[in-house]
Design a protein around this motif. Structure first.
Motif, mmCIF file in Angstrom:
data_model
loop_
_atom_site.group_PDB
_atom_site.id
_atom_site.type_symbol
_atom_site.label_atom_id
_atom_site.label_comp_id
_atom_site.label_asym_id
_atom_site.label_seq_id
_atom_site.Cartn_x
_atom_site.Cartn_y
_atom_site.Cartn_z
ATOM 1 N N HIS A 19 101.125 43.956 70.855
ATOM 2 C CA HIS A 19 100.373 43.214 71.875
ATOM 3 C C HIS A 19 99.060 43.911 72.217
ATOM 4 C CE1 HIS A 19 100.022 40.252 75.130
ATOM 5 N NE2 HIS A 19 99.430 41.233 75.801
ATOM 6 N N GLN A 20 99.031 45.213 72.088
ATOM 7 C CA GLN A 20 97.844 45.983 72.475
ATOM 8 C C GLN A 20 96.742 45.940 71.421
ATOM 9 O OE1 GLN A 20 98.743 49.905 74.508
ATOM 10 N NE2 GLN A 20 100.834 49.342 73.918
ATOM 11 N N CYS A 83 99.489 44.442 82.913
ATOM 12 C CA CYS A 83 100.630 45.259 82.506
ATOM 13 C C CYS A 83 100.142 46.501 81.755
ATOM 14 C CB CYS A 83 101.573 44.441 81.635
ATOM 15 S SG CYS A 83 100.768 43.628 80.239
ATOM 16 N N ASP A 84 101.043 47.434 81.540
ATOM 17 C CA ASP A 84 100.640 48.680 80.879
ATOM 18 C C ASP A 84 100.538 48.542 79.367
ATOM 19 O OD1 ASP A 84 103.298 48.507 80.255
ATOM 20 O OD2 ASP A 84 103.907 50.359 81.274
ATOM 21 N N TYR A 85 100.818 47.347 78.836
ATOM 22 C CA TYR A 85 100.660 47.108 77.403
ATOM 23 C C TYR A 85 99.604 46.038 77.142
ATOM 24 C CZ TYR A 85 104.070 43.523 78.765
ATOM 25 O OH TYR A 85 104.735 42.508 79.421
ATOM 26 N N VAL A 86 98.642 45.932 78.044
ATOM 27 C CA VAL A 86 97.591 44.920 77.942
ATOM 28 C C VAL A 86 96.735 45.165 76.688
ATOM 29 C CG1 VAL A 86 95.873 46.206 79.281
ATOM 30 C CG2 VAL A 86 95.835 43.698 79.299
ATOM 31 N N SER A 87 96.088 44.128 76.191
ATOM 32 C CA SER A 87 95.234 44.232 75.016
ATOM 33 C C SER A 87 94.175 45.315 75.188
ATOM 34 C CB SER A 87 94.543 42.888 74.747
ATOM 35 O OG SER A 87 93.547 43.019 73.756
ATOM 36 N N THR A 88 94.017 46.111 74.156
ATOM 37 C CA THR A 88 92.971 47.137 74.149
ATOM 38 C C THR A 88 91.738 46.672 73.381
ATOM 39 O OG1 THR A 88 93.896 48.178 72.159
ATOM 40 C CG2 THR A 88 94.675 48.999 74.300
ATOM 41 N N PRO A 90 88.786 44.124 73.592
ATOM 42 C CA PRO A 90 88.106 43.182 74.500
ATOM 43 C C PRO A 90 87.895 41.818 73.848
ATOM 44 C CG PRO A 90 87.042 45.339 74.553
ATOM 45 C CD PRO A 90 88.037 45.385 73.442
ATOM 46 N N GLY A 91 88.200 40.778 74.617
ATOM 47 C CA GLY A 91 87.996 39.420 74.133
ATOM 48 C C GLY A 91 89.008 38.932 73.127
ATOM 49 N N LYS A 92 90.083 39.700 72.920
ATOM 50 C CA LYS A 92 91.128 39.299 71.989
ATOM 51 C C LYS A 92 92.486 39.488 72.653
ATOM 52 C CE LYS A 92 88.342 40.892 68.063
ATOM 53 N NZ LYS A 92 88.268 41.834 66.929
ATOM 54 N N MET A 93 93.407 38.578 72.361
ATOM 55 C CA MET A 93 94.709 38.635 73.022
ATOM 56 C C MET A 93 95.771 37.935 72.181
ATOM 57 S SD MET A 93 95.845 36.925 76.671
ATOM 58 C CE MET A 93 97.566 36.981 77.195
ATOM 59 N N HIS A 94 96.986 38.469 72.228
ATOM 60 C CA HIS A 94 98.138 37.736 71.697
ATOM 61 C C HIS A 94 98.615 36.793 72.800
ATOM 62 C CE1 HIS A 94 98.884 39.069 67.682
ATOM 63 N NE2 HIS A 94 98.809 40.344 68.018
ATOM 64 N N ALA A 95 97.954 35.628 72.861
ATOM 65 C CA ALA A 95 98.249 34.651 73.904
ATOM 66 C C ALA A 95 99.118 33.509 73.394
ATOM 67 C CB ALA A 95 96.942 34.086 74.477
ATOM 68 N N CYS A 96 99.611 33.626 72.154
ATOM 69 C CA CYS A 96 100.444 32.570 71.582
ATOM 70 C C CYS A 96 101.783 33.099 71.091
ATOM 71 C CB CYS A 96 99.695 31.873 70.446
ATOM 72 S SG CYS A 96 100.359 30.239 70.023
ATOM 73 N N SER A 370 97.251 30.742 77.191
ATOM 74 C CA SER A 370 96.789 31.095 78.535
ATOM 75 C C SER A 370 96.408 32.571 78.598
ATOM 76 C CB SER A 370 97.885 30.818 79.569
ATOM 77 O OG SER A 370 98.207 29.452 79.611
ATOM 78 N N THR A 371 95.458 32.895 79.475
ATOM 79 C CA THR A 371 95.011 34.289 79.612
ATOM 80 C C THR A 371 96.090 35.173 80.218
ATOM 81 O OG1 THR A 371 94.022 33.824 81.774
ATOM 82 C CG2 THR A 371 92.599 33.592 79.840
ATOM 83 N N ASN A 372 97.095 34.567 80.854
ATOM 84 C CA ASN A 372 98.182 35.342 81.461
ATOM 85 C C ASN A 372 99.514 35.125 80.745
ATOM 86 O OD1 ASN A 372 98.419 32.681 82.347
ATOM 87 N ND2 ASN A 372 99.399 33.268 84.273
ATOM 88 N N PHE A 373 99.458 34.685 79.489
ATOM 89 C CA PHE A 373 100.697 34.468 78.748
ATOM 90 C C PHE A 373 101.465 35.787 78.611
ATOM 91 C CE2 PHE A 373 103.300 34.189 74.902
ATOM 92 C CZ PHE A 373 103.996 33.023 75.160
ATOM 93 N N ASP A 374 102.752 35.735 78.901
ATOM 94 C CA ASP A 374 103.603 36.917 78.816
ATOM 95 C C ASP A 374 105.049 36.447 78.825
ATOM 96 O OD1 ASP A 374 104.237 39.567 78.577
ATOM 97 O OD2 ASP A 374 103.613 40.160 80.593
#
Length: 393
Positions: A19-20, A83-88, A90-96, A370-374
């Motif tokens: 995820h990071q 969270c402490d495992y947030v994306s490192t 910038p501008g990219k995320m495992h949101a799916c 979503s930007t807050n997908f978890d």
């Protein structure tokens, strides 16, 4: 069956580490390196495809191979979680949920490595470019299924709108064929106080959208644009889920200023259908109406569409064979009453081997992308246990 609680920590660790480091499309060097740090410790044959893609084959001396696929790529989304495992990145995320999918398949590989006697060989597929285009198709066309004699293939996607840990699927149509559509309408600019001296592309585009929605509403199975009693569209009743179709325009760009007649409109949309005949009928509506407005308004138009993904159609015979396994899953199984309307390039695998695709409930209701997908990682055990059961049935 192994005590799966022993694998929970692996699932959690892999998911959070992945995820990071979200990456996009086919350029996934950190993701690939992380997966290889685990896979290279296992007794499997590795093949590299589609940029950063990895296939891991576990030879058990069997005549055929069962395949299990995970997508790998993230989204160009800025994460809002803290969270402490947030994306490192910038501008990219495992949101799916692809981090969760990879964690399931990677941990499943660690499990397979401990089981030396199986009735089938196993192929694990880590596929890039699901969120863009081409990943699954390129892997299928590589010949990997023929090389390893893949007899059936499975995949999972996290789904926010099921209870946590519940698996769901259905025989036959599961997800539609989709394509992105682009419409251009060219008019003539003029001052807003003399619109008759121009050709209002904004007005023409609005007319095009309205008549396209009206024509589509007459198709048996057209998805309603509004709740009952709202709007002026009428729909024929439909009790055949596989007949449902969608035309949706989500963005229009037109004009330059409030007091200038627009000379150009650009319209973006999506279309979806569960079979090719219905898909072509939808395309026919779109192109017919463009020809009509060209004739009526003396404007020029343009139309293009992506190739998109084929429909995800779960093999009915394979589904019937695995149904007893599904009904005995500890996390629970609920057959999906209606096909979903999202699309997925897992559909390509079903063109090369019998395939069944599943969704796994997160129970959060937080939409994909979503930007807050978890989600809570313990639900990944349900996916892991499903794959164990499918392999050892």
């Amino acid at each position: 069956m192994t005590d799966n609680s022993l694998y929970l920590e692996k699932l959690k660790t892999h998911r959070r580490n992945l995820h990071q480091i979200p990456e996009l499309d086919r350029d996934l060097p950190e993701t690939k390196a992380y997966l290889l740090s685990v896979l290279e410790q296992l007794d499997c044959e590795l093949t590299f495809l589609c940029g950063s893609g990895i296939c891991a084959w576990f030879d058990r001396g069997a005549a055929d191979t069962y395949a299990f696929r995970s997508d790998m790529d993230g989204l160009p989304v800025t994460e809002a979680n803290t969270c402490d495992y947030v994306s490192t990145h910038p501008g990219k995320m495992h949101a799916c949920g692809h981090d969760g999918h990879m964690a399931i398949v990677l941990t499943f590989g660690e499990y397979i490595d401990t089981v030396k006697e199986l009735d089938h060989n196993v192929l694990l597929i880590f596929q890039p470019a699901e969120e863009t285009l081409g990943g699954a198709e390129e892997i299928c066309k590589s010949g990997i299924f023929t090389k390893y004699n893949v007899s059936q293939v499975f995949g999972i996607h996290l789904w926010p709108f099921l209870p946590k840990g519940v698996i769901s699927s259905r025989p036959g149509a599961f997800m539609p064929k989709s394509a992105e559509i682009n419409v251009d309408i060219n008019g003539k600019a003029a001052h807003g106080t003399a619109p008759y001296e121009g050709l209002d592309a904004l007005y023409i585009t609005a007319d095009y959208v309205k008549r396209t929605y009206a024509d589509h509403s007459k198709m048996f199975g057209a998805i309603h644009r509004f709740t009952d009693g709202v709007g002026d569209l009428t729909y024929a009743p439909c009790d055949v889920p596989e007949e449902r179709t969608l035309i949706h325009f989500g963005k229009m760009e037109s004009g330059y200023a409030r007091n200038i007649v627009s000379d150009y409109s650009h319209l973006l949309g999506t279309v979806r259908a569960y079979d090719e005949d219905h898909f072509q009928r939808i395309i026919g509506i779109l192109t017919k109406n463009l020809k009509e407005i060209e004739a009526e308004y003396h404007c020029t138009t343009g139309f293009s569409r992506s190739d998109g993904y084929p429909p995800v159609v779960n093999d009915k015979a394979l589904y019937a064979k695995i149904r007893p396994v599904l009904e005995n899953l500890e996390g629970g199984y609920a057959e999906m009453p209606l096909p979903l309307m999202i699309s997925e390039d897992f559909s390509f695998y079903g063109q090369y081997a019998p395939a069944v695709f599943f969704v796994l409930g997160t129970g959060t209701g937080i939409p994909l992308h979503s930007t807050n997908f978890d989600f809570e990682e313990d639900l990944l055990l349900s996916g892991f246990a499903l794959y164990q059961a499918l392999l050892t049935r």
